[in-house]
Design a protein around this motif. Sequence first.
Motif, mmCIF file in Angstrom:
data_model
loop_
_atom_site.group_PDB
_atom_site.id
_atom_site.type_symbol
_atom_site.label_atom_id
_atom_site.label_comp_id
_atom_site.label_asym_id
_atom_site.label_seq_id
_atom_site.Cartn_x
_atom_site.Cartn_y
_atom_site.Cartn_z
ATOM 1 N N LYS A 151 -2.284 3.124 -5.706
ATOM 2 C CA LYS A 151 -2.083 2.942 -4.273
ATOM 3 C C LYS A 151 -1.739 1.512 -3.866
ATOM 4 O O LYS A 151 -1.041 1.305 -2.878
ATOM 5 N N LYS A 178 0.860 -1.184 0.000
ATOM 6 C CA LYS A 178 0.000 0.000 0.000
ATOM 7 C C LYS A 178 0.896 1.234 0.000
ATOM 8 O O LYS A 178 1.683 1.434 0.925
ATOM 9 N N ASP A 202 8.295 8.247 5.849
ATOM 10 C CA ASP A 202 8.525 9.245 4.806
ATOM 11 C C ASP A 202 9.980 9.713 4.723
ATOM 12 O O ASP A 202 10.824 9.361 5.527
ATOM 13 N N ASP A 224 1.242 5.071 0.340
ATOM 14 C CA ASP A 224 0.673 6.339 0.787
ATOM 15 C C ASP A 224 1.725 7.427 0.633
ATOM 16 O O ASP A 224 2.895 7.148 0.368
ATOM 17 N N ASN A 225 1.304 8.673 0.844
ATOM 18 C CA ASN A 225 2.250 9.782 0.729
ATOM 19 C C ASN A 225 3.356 9.688 1.767
ATOM 20 O O ASN A 225 4.509 10.016 1.501
ATOM 21 N N CYS A 276 6.742 -0.891 7.350
ATOM 22 C CA CYS A 276 6.437 0.496 6.982
ATOM 23 C C CYS A 276 7.724 1.232 6.633
ATOM 24 O O CYS A 276 8.608 1.351 7.471
#
Length: 331
Positions: free
Chosen positions: A76, A9, A113, A11-12, A110
Amino acid sequence: MSNYKLWAKIDNDKISFFTEDYLRAKEPQLFATLEAWRHNYKKYQQQVKLSENKVNVLREKGIRVLSNPFLALKGKWHWFTGSWHNDAFKLEGEAKQEIERYGKYVVNFCALDDRQKVINASCGSTELTDEQQAIINTDFNGYDTLLINAYAGTGKTTTLSEFSKRRSSERFIYLAFNKSVADEAEKIFSSNARTFHSWALGFVRRVYKTIKTSNELTLKDITREVEILKAMAEKNKDKIYKNAYIIAAVIKEIFEGFCRSSANSVKEYVKENFYNDFNNANGHFYLEHCIELADIIEGLIQKMKNGEIECPHCAYLKIFELELKRNPNFR
């Protein structure tokens, strides 16, 4: 375990990897949607490109990016198996070992960012960090406040869940900014999960039982006050008041600004923000004009409280704020 079936997935702020078994067991509706998209992939696929930092962070954890840019469903979700020619990712080293060790129990990896450059892996472990344990062990009295500041994917929800479990005799409410998050929280917490808007509206309706809600105050709602506007035009002999639509647009702008402000009244908001005059796309208004319009806005808000016209979200949040100021025990 040479092959695997995973969903990435994108995401930003992070990239998460889920096993198919996990999604099938924990998110059956989402899994069914993803499967439908995958079988009709030509309709849903979009190109995605990861930043160099994200690619490097993934590599450090043993997740190699095979192609960049790559295709993902709805931009996505990317499905990969370890053997498919269109795989964008390949698990190696530590990441592959953890998948093989925990299999369907792997929740996610994960890649946070670009600013953080940190990997957080969760493989079914329930061990809490020292920081999480300190939060859970904190005792509260009255209206004490504890602020938890943490990045996405670092265990805030887990911490709150453990906090509530250890206080089973107490009542909790989980507040979120949107309904989808509140709905997800309802599955995790036994306590009530609400959005901030619905929570505030519930309290407002205790006082103003006939209040009706809408998304926004429309110009049509405002121009219903045309008799007041006409009377104002006659009183002032001023061209500025003779176009009800222009006046309505200015009223709407002042009304929305007041609802976003910390002012206790519309007149206070006007005096603090417009000083001598007010310019907008609809014309030039002197402060005295705006103060007169403030009376109309106060009247509109009273009609909202009485259920005579619909009350937009920003207004009942403002009403809630003002009621709290008048009566701290309002909650």
